[in-house]
Motif scaffolding. Structure first.
Motif, short mmCIF file in Angstrom:
data_model
loop_
_atom_site.label_atom_id
_atom_site.label_comp_id
_atom_site.label_asym_id
_atom_site.label_seq_id
_atom_site.Cartn_x
_atom_site.Cartn_y
_atom_site.Cartn_z
N THR A 1 -83.77 13.21 21.18
CA THR A 1 -82.82 13.10 22.29
C THR A 1 -81.83 14.25 22.29
O THR A 1 -81.45 14.75 23.37
CB THR A 1 -82.07 11.77 22.24
N LYS A 2 -81.40 14.70 21.13
CA LYS A 2 -80.42 15.79 21.08
C LYS A 2 -81.00 17.07 21.67
O LYS A 2 -80.35 17.76 22.47
CB LYS A 2 -79.97 16.02 19.64
N LEU B 1 -81.50 16.62 25.56
CA LEU B 1 -80.26 16.73 26.32
C LEU B 1 -79.76 18.17 26.37
O LEU B 1 -79.23 18.62 27.40
CB LEU B 1 -79.20 15.80 25.74
N ALA B 2 -79.93 18.91 25.29
CA ALA B 2 -79.55 20.32 25.30
C ALA B 2 -80.40 21.11 26.29
O ALA B 2 -79.88 21.97 27.03
CB ALA B 2 -79.69 20.91 23.89
N PHE C 1 -79.87 6.84 26.43
CA PHE C 1 -80.36 8.17 26.76
C PHE C 1 -80.32 8.41 28.27
O PHE C 1 -79.82 9.44 28.74
CB PHE C 1 -81.78 8.34 26.24
#
Length: 313
Positions: free
Chosen positions: A143-144, A147-148, A176
């Motif tokens: 997820t990190k 999202l970036a 998310f």
């Protein structure tokens, strides 16, 4: 029963996204209404040939770039018309109108003229649909990281995101998807949630996206501003259109990591499948930004990607 009249219409666009509308003259049906320029297809002409001729006669321009787009039917009191819409993005000559009362360059999101000719009205929403869809795959990359990459893509101009995370626990998915929506709102980008209408309502998403299996079970359009579906054949595309959905995805055009063994379409088969559909279709499957031109030349509204859209992020 009225005979169907074939009509060609041009969505003439400038690089800033504005498109040209003409106001119908007083001595025509629906005087004062606004429409996309074009006219009747004559015997022996294709719709594309008819539009090139009409734009020369009506506006004094010679079309140099024309792409097939969508086809819609409408029953007026005086005629049953089938309108073949083409996107016109380049031409020679200065626009000099010969048939309309007025011309106006407009944007889909803030139309400054009206009323629109009834057959042309639904086209405005289709023009509001972004050309790129990014499909998330946070389960694969984290997820990190996702999202970036989303932040970078939004900064580069992405305005349509589908949250698709098969296998992600629902509470994690809700967190998310909420983060995706918050980021998208800052850029006025649209977010649709794959399959989960309840979650889409809960989070205030712009819409829902139906997988092909869900499309087959759906009997009425879900109550969202934006609804689309994944399709793999003409029957599924026609079902999406029959339900009044706003768009469809069609693929795979090329081999993908998601479905490496699935038979691919190629652009010729893609063009045949989307011909004369009344809703815009985004091409899917192994595509990157450089594929936008061949996609639109084949009748696609734009491109969707699970990986390709994030490559520059």
């Amino acid at each position: 029963m009225k005979k169907r009249v074939e009509v060609a219409a041009g969505v003439i666009t400038r690089p800033d996204g504005s498109f040209l509308l003409g106001q119908r003259a007083p001595d025509t049906f629906y005087p004062g209404y606004w429409e996309f320029p074009g006219g009747k297809v004559e015997a022996g002409e294709t719709a594309e040939q008819a539009l090139v001729r009409e734009l020369d006669e009506e506006l004094g321009i010679r079309v140099t770039c024309i792409r097939p787009w969508i086809t819609r039917e409408h029953r007026y009191e005086h005629a049953h018309v089938r309108l073949h819409f083409f996107e016109v993005t380049a031409w020679d000559g200065e626009i000099n109108d010969h048939v309309h009362s007025a011309l106006s360059w407009e944007h889909a999101g803030w139309l400054g003229v009206g009323p629109m000719l009834p057959a042309n009205g639904p086209i405005l929403k289709a023009l509001h649909l972004p050309r790129w869809m990014g499909i998330t795959h946070a389960v694969d990359i984290g997820t990190k990281v996702q999202l970036a990459r989303l932040d970078a893509a939004l900064e580069r101009g992405l305005r349509l995101v589908q949250v698709r995370e098969p296998g992600m626990p629902r509470d994690e998915l809700a967190s998310f998807a909420g983060a995706v929506i918050r980021r998208a709102r800052e850029y006025r980008a649209l977010v649709v949630i794959n399959q989960d209408s309840g979650l889409a309502h809960e989070l205030g998403a712009d819409g829902v996206h139906l997988p092909a299996a869900e499309l087959g079970r759906t009997t009425a359009r879900p109550a969202f501003e934006w609804v689309g579906a994944s399709c793999h054949c003409r029957a599924e595309l026609e079902r999406a259109a029959g339900l009044g959905l706003d768009y469809a995805l069609l693929g795979a055009v090329r081999p993908t990591l998601t479905h490496p063994h699935r038979e691919t379409l190629g652009w010729h088969a893609f063009a045949e499948l989307v011909r004369d559909l009344p809703i815009p279709v985004l091409a899917l499957g192994g595509l990157v930004e450089a594929d936008m031109e061949p996609a639109r030349s084949a009748g696609a509204h734009g491109i969707a990607g699970i990986r390709g859209v994030w490559l520059q992020s």
